[in-house]
Design a protein around this motif. Structure first.
Motif, short mmCIF file in Angstrom:
data_model
loop_
_atom_site.label_atom_id
_atom_site.label_comp_id
_atom_site.label_asym_id
_atom_site.label_seq_id
_atom_site.Cartn_x
_atom_site.Cartn_y
_atom_site.Cartn_z
N ASP A 31 -61.95 45.66 -40.17
CA ASP A 31 -60.89 45.57 -39.16
C ASP A 31 -59.52 45.63 -39.87
O ASP A 31 -58.93 44.60 -40.19
N THR A 32 -59.07 46.85 -40.11
CA THR A 32 -57.77 47.02 -40.75
C THR A 32 -57.14 48.30 -40.23
O THR A 32 -57.73 48.99 -39.40
N ASN A 33 -55.95 48.61 -40.69
CA ASN A 33 -55.34 49.87 -40.29
C ASN A 33 -54.39 50.36 -41.38
O ASN A 33 -53.87 49.58 -42.18
N THR A 39 -47.83 49.08 -45.53
CA THR A 39 -46.62 48.24 -45.55
C THR A 39 -46.83 46.97 -46.37
O THR A 39 -45.90 46.48 -47.01
N ARG A 40 -48.06 46.43 -46.40
CA ARG A 40 -48.29 45.18 -47.15
C ARG A 40 -48.57 45.42 -48.62
O ARG A 40 -48.42 44.50 -49.43
N THR A 41 -49.05 46.63 -48.97
CA THR A 41 -49.47 46.84 -50.37
C THR A 41 -48.88 48.09 -51.02
O THR A 41 -48.82 48.17 -52.25
N GLY A 222 -55.09 35.52 -51.74
CA GLY A 222 -54.03 36.53 -51.84
C GLY A 222 -52.63 35.97 -51.85
O GLY A 222 -51.80 36.35 -52.67
N LYS A 223 -52.38 35.03 -50.94
CA LYS A 223 -51.01 34.47 -50.81
C LYS A 223 -50.59 33.74 -52.09
O LYS A 223 -49.48 33.92 -52.58
N ALA A 224 -51.51 32.90 -52.60
CA ALA A 224 -51.19 32.12 -53.81
C ALA A 224 -50.96 33.06 -55.00
O ALA A 224 -50.01 32.89 -55.77
N ALA A 259 -50.39 46.20 -58.53
CA ALA A 259 -51.22 45.34 -57.68
C ALA A 259 -50.72 45.36 -56.25
O ALA A 259 -51.50 45.26 -55.30
N ASN A 260 -49.39 45.47 -56.11
CA ASN A 260 -48.79 45.44 -54.78
C ASN A 260 -47.36 45.98 -54.93
O ASN A 260 -46.61 45.49 -55.78
N LEU A 261 -47.00 46.94 -54.11
CA LEU A 261 -45.66 47.54 -54.21
C LEU A 261 -44.55 46.51 -54.05
O LEU A 261 -43.50 46.61 -54.68
N GLY A 286 -54.49 52.66 -55.91
CA GLY A 286 -54.69 51.24 -55.67
C GLY A 286 -54.60 50.45 -56.96
O GLY A 286 -53.99 50.89 -57.94
N ASN A 287 -55.22 49.26 -56.96
CA ASN A 287 -55.20 48.41 -58.15
C ASN A 287 -56.47 48.68 -58.97
O ASN A 287 -57.56 48.29 -58.58
N THR A 288 -56.29 49.34 -60.10
CA THR A 288 -57.43 49.64 -60.99
C THR A 288 -57.50 48.63 -62.14
O THR A 288 -58.10 48.92 -63.18
O1 UT7 Z 1 -53.87 42.37 -59.72
C1 UT7 Z 1 -54.07 41.01 -59.81
C2 UT7 Z 1 -53.11 40.25 -59.03
N1 UT7 Z 1 -53.31 40.44 -57.63
C3 UT7 Z 1 -52.27 40.54 -56.86
O2 UT7 Z 1 -51.18 40.54 -57.34
C4 UT7 Z 1 -52.48 40.58 -55.37
C5 UT7 Z 1 -51.59 39.57 -54.73
N2 UT7 Z 1 -51.72 39.44 -53.28
C6 UT7 Z 1 -51.34 40.42 -52.42
O3 UT7 Z 1 -51.00 41.51 -52.83
C7 UT7 Z 1 -51.27 40.08 -50.96
O4 UT7 Z 1 -51.42 38.69 -50.79
C8 UT7 Z 1 -52.32 40.82 -50.06
C9 UT7 Z 1 -51.98 42.28 -49.98
C10 UT7 Z 1 -53.70 40.61 -50.66
C11 UT7 Z 1 -52.28 40.24 -48.65
O5 UT7 Z 1 -50.96 40.38 -48.12
P1 UT7 Z 1 -50.23 39.14 -47.41
O6 UT7 Z 1 -48.94 39.63 -46.92
O7 UT7 Z 1 -50.24 38.02 -48.42
O8 UT7 Z 1 -51.19 38.86 -46.19
P2 UT7 Z 1 -51.95 37.51 -45.81
O9 UT7 Z 1 -53.12 37.31 -46.71
O10 UT7 Z 1 -50.97 36.41 -45.69
O11 UT7 Z 1 -52.43 37.86 -44.38
C12 UT7 Z 1 -51.51 38.11 -43.29
C13 UT7 Z 1 -52.30 38.47 -42.07
C14 UT7 Z 1 -53.46 37.51 -41.79
O12 UT7 Z 1 -53.58 37.40 -40.38
P3 UT7 Z 1 -52.99 36.12 -39.61
O13 UT7 Z 1 -53.66 34.94 -40.23
O14 UT7 Z 1 -51.51 36.17 -39.88
O15 UT7 Z 1 -53.37 36.39 -38.20
C15 UT7 Z 1 -54.64 38.23 -42.34
O16 UT7 Z 1 -55.85 37.86 -41.70
O17 UT7 Z 1 -52.91 39.76 -42.26
C16 UT7 Z 1 -54.31 39.67 -42.04
N3 UT7 Z 1 -54.97 40.61 -42.92
C17 UT7 Z 1 -55.17 41.89 -42.60
N4 UT7 Z 1 -54.87 42.61 -41.50
C18 UT7 Z 1 -55.20 43.91 -41.49
C19 UT7 Z 1 -55.46 40.39 -44.17
N5 UT7 Z 1 -55.98 41.52 -44.65
C20 UT7 Z 1 -55.81 42.47 -43.70
C21 UT7 Z 1 -56.14 43.84 -43.64
N6 UT7 Z 1 -55.82 44.52 -42.52
N7 UT7 Z 1 -56.76 44.47 -44.65
#
Ligand code: UT7
Length: 332
Positions: A31-33, A39-41, A222-224, A259-261, A286-288
């Motif tokens: 369930d994603t789009n 926009t998030r990554t 992810g958030k932490a 890892a994330n833009l 993506g993140n390799t």
């Molecule tokens: O390389 C090693 C280091 N790794 C990183 O640096 C990754 C660090 N983390 C991240 O890049 C980001 O935390 C993510 C891209 C993984 C997630 O982004 P976010 O802005 O932190 O999203 P979130 O986890 O806070 O989730 C926001 C919302 C949630 O919904 P609610 O609770 O607000 O209703 C999630 O359930 O987005 C939802 N969500 C998604 N929606 C659509 C989480 N994953 C998805 C998804 N598609 N794939």
């Protein structure tokens, strides 16, 4: 006093699997789009190594072969091979030994290095240290990860992030002032629980339960991780600039872990760099993990000029993070 020896990158190679997994494909799986992911990554697609008989060693071998061809050297000249990987073919023997066997580098000693997404930078500075002693003249470093092998394609929070790939570089003593100038590395085991593959090691050996509980896949808060990664990469990049008296004008390129833009943008902003001087290919791969930084160097190698000042920066599981100041040493 004798001039100190610097380690120069004299060739780069890469491998990317042919199969592409797009955001649209992922829409069919979880369930994603596309809009959320972009926009998030910043990711649009990633490469996946589908062949079950091929893994990180295979990709590392292909990247290593490209380095040998490019530098036109005999594999027997290689004295050490360091493979950074979070997805080794086996827990042992080292993936580096598998690479050695296939490329025929039988004069090299070989080992793997595990520092998650910071692995390539740690391998670079470990290899550079061998060169700096004066004892070694050719060290091959590789970052290779088959992230699809530990990704749960039912978990939308992680499966959108990762891709497969490898990059390699040859380190040799520098003949001028180019090469690795300085580095800063940090680690904090406090972060261990936030980004982890819980099973498969000695703590949780493989069992029916570990498989059922999906503990062989990546778990990420992810958030932490996002918060720490943004601070860590920006801080360490600034730290290496300050201790080398570099202003934003002195820097030709930021080579960030992909890892994330949003993390990359925050790092560039802290360094005072505009996006034209930041290597970004997260949209395509993506993140390799350990391969992001060498894949950037490979993709940009025709744009790089000898003498360019590069800051390489990464953050990953552990937590581990760091930055390297490198003066590019290959004639364009
Ligand atoms: O390389 C090693 C280091 N790794 C990183 O640096 C990754 C660090 N983390 C991240 O890049 C980001 O935390 C993510 C891209 C993984 C997630 O982004 P976010 O802005 O932190 O999203 P979130 O986890 O806070 O989730 C926001 C919302 C949630 O919904 P609610 O609770 O607000 O209703 C999630 O359930 O987005 C939802 N969500 C998604 N929606 C659509 C989480 N994953 C998805 C998804 N598609 N794939």
């Amino acid at each position: 006093m004798a001039e100190s020896i610097k380690a120069n990158i004299t060739a780069v190679g890469h491998y990317l699997p042919e199969d592409v997994l797009t955001n649209k494909d992922l829409e069919e799986m979880v369930d994603t789009n596309d809009e959320w992911i972009r926009t998030r990554t910043g990711i649009s697609e990633r490469r996946i190594l589908k062949d079950p008989d091929k893994a990180s060693a295979y990709m590392g071998i292909e990247a290593a072969r490209e380095v040998l061809r490019d530098r036109n050297i005999d594999p027997l000249e290689i004295e050490a091979i360091i493979v950074a990987t979070a997805t080794p073919d086996y827990l042992f023997p080292a993936t580096a030994c598998l690479v050695q066997r296939e490329i025929g580098a039988f004069n090299a000693f070989c080992f793997d290095l595990m520092a998650a997404c910071s692995g390539f930078l740690y391998a670079l500075t470990t290899g550079a240290s061998f060169i700096e002693t004066g004892r070694y003249k050719k060290v091959l470093i590789i970052g290779s990860d088959k992230m699809s092998s530990i990704t749960d394609y039912t978990d939308r929070a992680t499966c959108i992030l990762f891709g497969d790939g490898a990059g390699a570089a040859l380190l040799e003593p520098s003949e001028d002032d180019c090469g690795v100038i300085d580095w800063v590395h940090h680690s904090s085991g406090i972060g261990a629980e936030y980004l982890v593959q819980e099973a498969g090691g000695s703590r949780n050996p493989a069992s029916a339960e570990t498989v059922e509980q999906k503990k062989h896949y990546i778990y990420q808060d992810g958030k932490a991780v996002f918060k720490k990664a943004t601070e860590g990469m920006a801080d360490v990049s600034r730290e290496i600039m300050d201790r080398n008296n570099l202003s934003d004008d002195d820097i030709s390129w930021l080579v960030p872990h992909q890892a994330n833009l949003r993390i990359i943008d925050a790092t560039a902003k802290r360094m005072g760099l505009s996006s034209e001087r930041v290597m970004i290919n997260i949209d395509k791969y993506g993140n390799t993990t350990t391969a992001t930084i060498p894949l950037c160097l490979y993709d940009w190698k025709h744009k790089l000029k000898k003498g360019d000042n590069l800051i390489l920066a990464a953050f990953g599981g552990g937590f581990t993070w760091g930055a390297v100041y490198l003066k590019w040493g290959i004639e364009s």
